[in-house]
Write an enzyme that holds these catalytic residues in place. Structure first.
Site, PDB file in Angstrom:
ATOM      1  CE1 TYR A   1      21.021  41.291  76.226  1.00 55.92           C
ATOM      2  CE2 TYR A   1      22.223  41.870  74.239  1.00 55.92           C
ATOM      3  CZ  TYR A   1      21.933  42.086  75.571  1.00 55.92           C
ATOM      4  OH  TYR A   1      22.564  43.097  76.248  1.00 55.92           O
TER       5      TYR A   1
ATOM      6  CE  LYS B   1      26.277  50.809  72.841  1.00 55.70           C
ATOM      7  NZ  LYS B   1      26.180  49.393  72.557  1.00 55.70           N
TER       8      LYS B   1
ATOM      9  CE1 TYR C   1      20.713  46.735  78.732  1.00 52.28           C
ATOM     10  CE2 TYR C   1      22.311  48.185  77.697  1.00 52.28           C
ATOM     11  CZ  TYR C   1      21.971  46.950  78.188  1.00 52.28           C
ATOM     12  OH  TYR C   1      22.889  45.919  78.148  1.00 52.28           O
TER      13      TYR C   1
ATOM     14  CG  ASP D   1      24.902  55.242  79.680  1.00 52.68           C
ATOM     15  OD1 ASP D   1      25.702  55.311  78.729  1.00 52.68           O
ATOM     16  OD2 ASP D   1      24.325  54.199  80.023  1.00 52.68           O
TER      17      ASP D   1
HETATM   18  N1  PMP Z   1      24.810  52.199  78.336  1.00 50.22           N
HETATM   19  C1  PMP Z   1      24.137  52.326  77.179  1.00 50.22           C
HETATM   20  C2  PMP Z   1      23.335  53.571  76.939  1.00 50.22           C
HETATM   21  C3  PMP Z   1      24.178  51.320  76.208  1.00 50.22           C
HETATM   22  O1  PMP Z   1      23.478  51.465  75.082  1.00 50.22           O
HETATM   23  C4  PMP Z   1      24.982  50.184  76.463  1.00 50.22           C
HETATM   24  C5  PMP Z   1      25.134  49.058  75.448  1.00 50.22           C
HETATM   25  N2  PMP Z   1      24.128  48.894  74.536  1.00 50.22           N
HETATM   26  C6  PMP Z   1      25.661  50.099  77.673  1.00 50.22           C
HETATM   27  C7  PMP Z   1      25.564  51.129  78.579  1.00 50.22           C
HETATM   28  C8  PMP Z   1      26.507  48.902  78.009  1.00 50.22           C
HETATM   29  O2  PMP Z   1      27.659  48.855  77.249  1.00 50.22           O
HETATM   30  P1  PMP Z   1      28.453  47.473  77.055  1.00 50.22           P
HETATM   31  O3  PMP Z   1      27.599  46.595  76.228  1.00 50.22           O
HETATM   32  O4  PMP Z   1      29.710  47.895  76.358  1.00 50.22           O
HETATM   33  O5  PMP Z   1      28.717  46.921  78.413  1.00 50.22           O
END
Ligand code: PMP
Length: 430
Positions: free
Chosen positions: A9, A269, A137, A240
């Protein structure tokens, strides 16, 4: 300047050199110069135990002595077996099967692929699309980009490349809305399902907290209604919980606020306490059973090389043990009390002309501004006070590590507030 390392980014032509981190302890990381910064973002929301947690470090070291990696194709090992059982235990009841992968994005790809194949194998023809929410997202891989907010997400450039899905408006009712106040949001979701359910395999959502889409928070009633609508329209509900999972919203999972079990749930995460990249996609018996057959083609044809990596599984087990033994939900409640008191209930902050809204949920708070230019230079301002803040767009937020001490939490909230309330920050022009 040589740019062998291409940063995420980042406009590599104009961006200032990245700060070099050499270590960390607790909620702080240390720069090469010896400067220590209190991490208000816990490294894109994953370092929930902070840096260099002795139990997590030792779990990785011990496992490294035994087995660093082996594929899960035809083989298994104790860390993956134990972690799958532990995740089944702590997640909402009914999520009995765990498919591992290596990142949040891949975990979401797995979820979408699982949903489509489920519908095909249940004989429901034509359900190849997803229903996602505006402000969503879900990751940066192609499949995930296609279910991120198509306008405000950062992927509009790729629209010609990506498959098209359906989108419902983002929920607008706040976390503490009454059931009646959520009705309009639910109606908008129902409208899209009514019109398109015959082609929708799954409804994806970041329950309660749309994170990268601007920390948009909504009510458990919305989550509960999504479950009922999915049942009514034969659509799988996919949560998610990559960002919301492991306590971020104040309960272990956002789903727990609504007592809802999704059909599929994705974790990453905080899964490993941020110490290694890994993800888990969990499914109910109903989903899993659709893949059982005499026909080998009905198997789930997916298998990332590093799925179930023993180091990642072992550190995830240790992360969960620390979380439970040290009552992290209580720590999160204390952080929440400070975030509310210092930010949400600060009437001067709310009344500041640059500020549009201030909200908090669990161990998360955000100051949303009207115009992103009012956040220019906030990072440097915070650094002078020993805090690492990284705003994006119109959102100045904190998602601290749960080990953040009360005084440290107050330093973060004071820094966020002072940016607006001190003389450093000019009022926007009328
Ligand atoms: N889903 C959500 C809600 C996220 O916040 C993120 C990462 N910020 C992702 C998926 C993607 O995860 P990664 O960066 O480990 O691919």
């Amino acid at each position: 300047m040589s740019h062998s390392l291409w940063h995420p980014y980042a406009q590599m032509q104009t961006q200032a050199a990245a700060l070099k981190v050499i270590g960390g302890k607790g909620a702080h990381f240390t720069l090469e110069s010896g400067e220590q910064l209190l991490d208000a973002t816990c490294s894109w929301w994953c370092m929930i135990h902070g840096y260099a947690h002795p139990r997590l470090v030792s779990a990785i070291q011990k496992q490294a002595d035994t087995l660093c990696h082996v594929m899960l194709g035809g083989l298994t090992h104790e860390p993956a077996d134990l972690l799958s059982k532990a995740l089944v235990r702590v997640t909402p009841p009914g999520l009995n099967h765990v498919f591992f992968s290596d990142s949040g994005s891949v975990g979401m790809e797995v979820a979408m692929k699982m949903a489509v194949q489920y519908q095909v194998q249940r004989g429901r023809k034509g359900k190849y699309r997803m229903l996602s929410l505006m402000k969503a997202y879900h990751g940066d891989t192609a499949g995930c980009m296609a279910v991120c907010d198509p306008e405000e997400g950062m992927h509009s450039l790729f629209s010609g490349f990506l498959p098209t899905h359906h989108f419902a408006p983002a929920p607008t009712a706040p976390f503490d809305a009454t059931r009646d106040e959520v009705e309009a949001d639910i109606k908008r979701l129902r409208d899209v399902l009514e019109a398109h359910h015959h082609e929708i395999a799954g409804l994806l959502m970041e329950p309660l907290l749309q994170a990268a889409g601007g920390l948009n928070m909504t009510s458990p009633y919305y989550v509960e209604a999504a479950r009922a609508l999915c049942d009514e329209f034969g659509v799988l509900l996919i949560f998610d919980e990559v960002a919301t999972g492991f306590g971020r919203t104040g309960k272990m999972f956002a789903a727990d606020h609504a007592n809802v079990t999704p059909d599929i749930m994705v974790l990453s995460k905080g899964l490993t306490g941020g110490y290694l990249g890994h993800a888990a996609t969990l499914a109910t018996d109903e989903v899993f059973d659709a893949f059982l057959s005499e026909d080998p083609h009905h198997a789930f044809m997916h298998g990332p090389t590093f799925m179930g990596n023993p180091l990642a599984c072992r550190v995830a087990l240790e992360s969960l043990a620390v979380f439970e033994e040290e009552n992290y939900l209580d720590k999160i409640a204390s952080l929440n009390a400070i975030l509310r008191q210092e930010l949400v209930e600060d009437t001067d902050l709310k009344a500041h002309p640059a500020v549009r809204d201030v909200r908090a949920l669990g161990a998360t708070a955000v100051i949303e501004v009207h115009d992103e230019t009012s956040l220019e230079d906030v990072q440097a301002f915070a650094r002078e006070r020993g805090v690492w803040l990284r705003s994006f767009g119109r959102w100045l937020y904190t998602m601290p590590a749960y080990v953040t001490l009360d005084d440290e939490m107050r330093l973060i909230t004071t820094t966020m507030k002072e940016w607006f309330l001190s003389a450093h920050h000019p009022l926007p022009a009328e």
